[in-house]
Design a protein around this motif. Structure first.
Motif, PDB file in Angstrom:
ATOM      1  N   UNK A 161       1.506 -72.337 -42.136  1.00  0.00           N
ATOM      2  CA  UNK A 161       1.083 -72.725 -43.484  1.00  0.00           C
ATOM      3  C   UNK A 161       1.753 -74.033 -43.900  1.00  0.00           C
ATOM      4  N   UNK A 162       3.045 -74.134 -43.701  1.00  0.00           N
ATOM      5  CA  UNK A 162       3.761 -75.337 -44.136  1.00  0.00           C
ATOM      6  C   UNK A 162       3.342 -76.571 -43.360  1.00  0.00           C
ATOM      7  N   UNK A 163       2.855 -76.378 -42.120  1.00  0.00           N
ATOM      8  CA  UNK A 163       2.371 -77.514 -41.335  1.00  0.00           C
ATOM      9  C   UNK A 163       1.084 -78.085 -41.924  1.00  0.00           C
ATOM     10  N   UNK A 164       0.434 -77.331 -42.799  1.00  0.00           N
ATOM     11  CA  UNK A 164      -0.825 -77.758 -43.403  1.00  0.00           C
ATOM     12  C   UNK A 164      -0.636 -78.346 -44.802  1.00  0.00           C
ATOM     13  N   UNK A 165       0.605 -78.555 -45.228  1.00  0.00           N
ATOM     14  CA  UNK A 165       0.865 -79.078 -46.564  1.00  0.00           C
ATOM     15  C   UNK A 165       0.186 -80.422 -46.778  1.00  0.00           C
ATOM     16  N   UNK A 166      -0.414 -80.576 -47.947  1.00  0.00           N
ATOM     17  CA  UNK A 166      -1.018 -81.853 -48.300  1.00  0.00           C
ATOM     18  C   UNK A 166       0.018 -82.809 -48.867  1.00  0.00           C
ATOM     19  N   UNK A 168       0.418 -83.918 -51.742  1.00  0.00           N
ATOM     20  CA  UNK A 168       0.891 -83.586 -53.093  1.00  0.00           C
ATOM     21  C   UNK A 168       1.960 -82.497 -53.092  1.00  0.00           C
ATOM     22  N   UNK A 169       2.187 -81.858 -51.939  1.00  0.00           N
ATOM     23  CA  UNK A 169       3.172 -80.786 -51.837  1.00  0.00           C
ATOM     24  C   UNK A 169       4.429 -81.338 -51.178  1.00  0.00           C
ATOM     25  N   UNK A 170       5.462 -81.520 -51.992  1.00  0.00           N
ATOM     26  CA  UNK A 170       6.634 -82.261 -51.531  1.00  0.00           C
ATOM     27  C   UNK A 170       7.711 -81.382 -50.904  1.00  0.00           C
ATOM     28  N   UNK A 171       7.522 -80.062 -50.884  1.00  0.00           N
ATOM     29  CA  UNK A 171       8.521 -79.212 -50.246  1.00  0.00           C
ATOM     30  C   UNK A 171       7.836 -78.003 -49.617  1.00  0.00           C
ATOM     31  N   UNK A 172       8.402 -77.470 -48.551  1.00  0.00           N
ATOM     32  CA  UNK A 172       7.761 -76.334 -47.877  1.00  0.00           C
ATOM     33  C   UNK A 172       7.816 -75.074 -48.728  1.00  0.00           C
ATOM     34  N   UNK A 173       6.853 -74.207 -48.509  1.00  0.00           N
ATOM     35  CA  UNK A 173       6.857 -72.915 -49.189  1.00  0.00           C
ATOM     36  C   UNK A 173       7.892 -72.014 -48.541  1.00  0.00           C
ATOM     37  N   UNK A 219       4.211 -68.312 -57.616  1.00  0.00           N
ATOM     38  CA  UNK A 219       5.417 -68.345 -58.447  1.00  0.00           C
ATOM     39  C   UNK A 219       6.582 -68.877 -57.618  1.00  0.00           C
ATOM     40  N   UNK A 220       7.303 -69.849 -58.154  1.00  0.00           N
ATOM     41  CA  UNK A 220       8.510 -70.360 -57.505  1.00  0.00           C
ATOM     42  C   UNK A 220       9.660 -69.420 -57.851  1.00  0.00           C
ATOM     43  N   UNK A 221      10.205 -68.689 -56.871  1.00  0.00           N
ATOM     44  CA  UNK A 221      11.277 -67.733 -57.182  1.00  0.00           C
ATOM     45  C   UNK A 221      12.541 -68.395 -57.733  1.00  0.00           C
ATOM     46  N   UNK A 222      12.711 -69.691 -57.477  1.00  0.00           N
ATOM     47  CA  UNK A 222      13.912 -70.392 -57.944  1.00  0.00           C
ATOM     48  C   UNK A 222      13.838 -70.748 -59.425  1.00  0.00           C
ATOM     49  N   UNK A 223      12.617 -70.874 -59.957  1.00  0.00           N
ATOM     50  CA  UNK A 223      12.467 -71.292 -61.352  1.00  0.00           C
ATOM     51  C   UNK A 223      11.786 -70.254 -62.231  1.00  0.00           C
ATOM     52  N   UNK A 224      11.096 -69.287 -61.611  1.00  0.00           N
ATOM     53  CA  UNK A 224      10.344 -68.325 -62.396  1.00  0.00           C
ATOM     54  C   UNK A 224       9.135 -68.939 -63.068  1.00  0.00           C
ATOM     55  N   UNK A 226       5.106 -70.955 -62.363  1.00  0.00           N
ATOM     56  CA  UNK A 226       4.022 -71.146 -61.408  1.00  0.00           C
ATOM     57  C   UNK A 226       4.091 -72.543 -60.814  1.00  0.00           C
ATOM     58  N   UNK A 227       3.810 -72.639 -59.519  1.00  0.00           N
ATOM     59  CA  UNK A 227       3.757 -73.918 -58.839  1.00  0.00           C
ATOM     60  C   UNK A 227       2.463 -74.648 -59.216  1.00  0.00           C
ATOM     61  N   UNK A 228       2.457 -75.985 -59.143  1.00  0.00           N
ATOM     62  CA  UNK A 228       1.248 -76.724 -59.505  1.00  0.00           C
ATOM     63  C   UNK A 228       0.148 -76.561 -58.464  1.00  0.00           C
ATOM     64  N   UNK A 229      -1.077 -76.722 -58.910  1.00  0.00           N
ATOM     65  CA  UNK A 229      -2.218 -76.766 -58.002  1.00  0.00           C
ATOM     66  C   UNK A 229      -2.588 -75.447 -57.362  1.00  0.00           C
ATOM     67  N   UNK A 230      -2.082 -74.339 -57.900  1.00  0.00           N
ATOM     68  CA  UNK A 230      -2.381 -73.005 -57.365  1.00  0.00           C
ATOM     69  C   UNK A 230      -2.011 -72.876 -55.888  1.00  0.00           C
ATOM     70  N   UNK A 231      -0.988 -73.617 -55.483  1.00  0.00           N
ATOM     71  CA  UNK A 231      -0.520 -73.528 -54.105  1.00  0.00           C
ATOM     72  C   UNK A 231       0.558 -72.463 -53.966  1.00  0.00           C
ATOM     73  N   UNK A 232       0.615 -71.821 -52.786  1.00  0.00           N
ATOM     74  CA  UNK A 232      -0.132 -72.072 -51.539  1.00  0.00           C
ATOM     75  C   UNK A 232      -1.451 -71.308 -51.431  1.00  0.00           C
ATOM     76  N   UNK A 233      -1.863 -70.628 -52.499  1.00  0.00           N
ATOM     77  CA  UNK A 233      -3.096 -69.839 -52.449  1.00  0.00           C
ATOM     78  C   UNK A 233      -4.295 -70.733 -52.109  1.00  0.00           C
ATOM     79  N   UNK A 234      -4.290 -71.944 -52.667  1.00  0.00           N
ATOM     80  CA  UNK A 234      -5.412 -72.854 -52.441  1.00  0.00           C
ATOM     81  C   UNK A 234      -5.536 -73.226 -50.973  1.00  0.00           C
ATOM     82  N   UNK A 235      -4.403 -73.561 -50.335  1.00  0.00           N
ATOM     83  CA  UNK A 235      -4.444 -73.925 -48.916  1.00  0.00           C
ATOM     84  C   UNK A 235      -4.789 -72.729 -48.045  1.00  0.00           C
TER      85      UNK A 235
END
Length: 271
Positions: A161-166, A168-173, A219-224, A226-235
């Motif tokens: 999944x992380x190898x497919x990051x676009x 706009x996604x600046x850090x791995x899931x 959801x980013x567990x570090x911040x509580x 939602x991540x932008x762009x509905x990722x990684x669900x969108x990818x």
């Protein structure tokens, strides 16, 4: 590339449904899953369960518990420590995804503390040693988990999944976004799709069905938050849709033989 023998690389439990995960080195596994996993849940006064799907900040709540004490922590809140012997344990009608059953209350103090965190009235519920929730579709009792006792994901699948990051996604899931109980290293991406029966340590497991994913994984567990762009669900939706259109990632498991497992245990593919 060659892979080492599949082995258990990470082990997590979630004492409260949707709370932060607790990393373990070993665990006992019963027919309802890991000991202590999802034995607490928040519910509204009408019994509807509450999760990070609607309250992402729940993933910042840390819960520690043993046979005697429950400790709740949340950023900016004074920690709450409760003796489990003081729980009211009154029956409380609730439901999880259509399964209706009676859980047990804890204390008014716990309800008030959790209500402050979520900024709405909720009750903190618990289960006895044996859950009253029986799922005929799998022929087993289950705690407050969505539908199955355990969830397994391979590290190779997350790497894919992380190898497919676009751009706009600046850090791995992170694996924490997907909330597995068991993480396996040393297997190819999505090898778990073809597994049917496993042995890890003393435990034998049956693969029930792929896990259909929802907004929880955004959801980013570090911040509580939602991540932008509905990722990684969108990818994931671009290459992991099942026959019914659901986005699939990870495998739901049932317990065929109870026992103990630990980090480093070999994952034997029995079928």
């Amino acid at each position: 590339m060659p892979f080492s023998s599949p082995h258990l690389s990470s082990l997590y439990r979630y004492p409260l449904k949707s709370c932060a995960g607790e990393a373990l080195e070993h665990a006992l596994v019963g027919d309802e899953g890991l000991a202590g996993d999802r034995r607490f849940m928040l519910a509204r006064p009408d019994g509807r369960f509450v999760t990070a799907r609607t309250h992402p900040r729940l993933e910042l709540m840390q819960v520690q518990t043993d046979d005697e004490v429950l400790v709740l922590r949340f950023p900016g809140q004074v920690a709450l420590e409760l003796a489990r012997s003081a729980f009211d344990r009154a029956p409380f009608a609730t439901e999880v995804w259509g399964d209706r059953f009676e859980a047990l209350t804890t204390t008014r103090e716990a309800d008030a503390w959790c209500s402050d965190v979520l900024e709405e009235p909720v009750h903190l519920l618990c289960l006895d040693d044996r859950s009253p929730r029986y799922r005929p579709s799998i022929g087993q009792r289950v705690g407050f988990a969505d539908g199955y006792p355990l969830l397994l994901i391979g590290e190779g699948s997350l790497d894919d999944l992380n190898a497919r990051l676009g751009p706009s996604q600046d850090k791995p899931h992170r694996m924490a976004q997907f909330r597995p109980n068991l993480v396996v290293a040393g297997s190819a991406a999505f090898a778990e799709d073809g597994w049917r029966r496993l042995r890890i340590g003393e435990v034998e497991l049956g693969v029930a069905e792929p896990c259909a994913r929802c907004a929880m994984i955004t959801v980013d567990p570090a911040t509580g938050r939602f991540l932008p762009g509905k990722e990684p669900l969108k990818t994931l939706a671009t290459y992991r849709r099942g026959d019914e259109g659901k986005v699939l990632f990870g495998q739901n498991l049932v317990v065929l033989k109870e026992g103990r497992l630990a980090l480093g245990d070999e994952v034997e593919i029995l079928a």
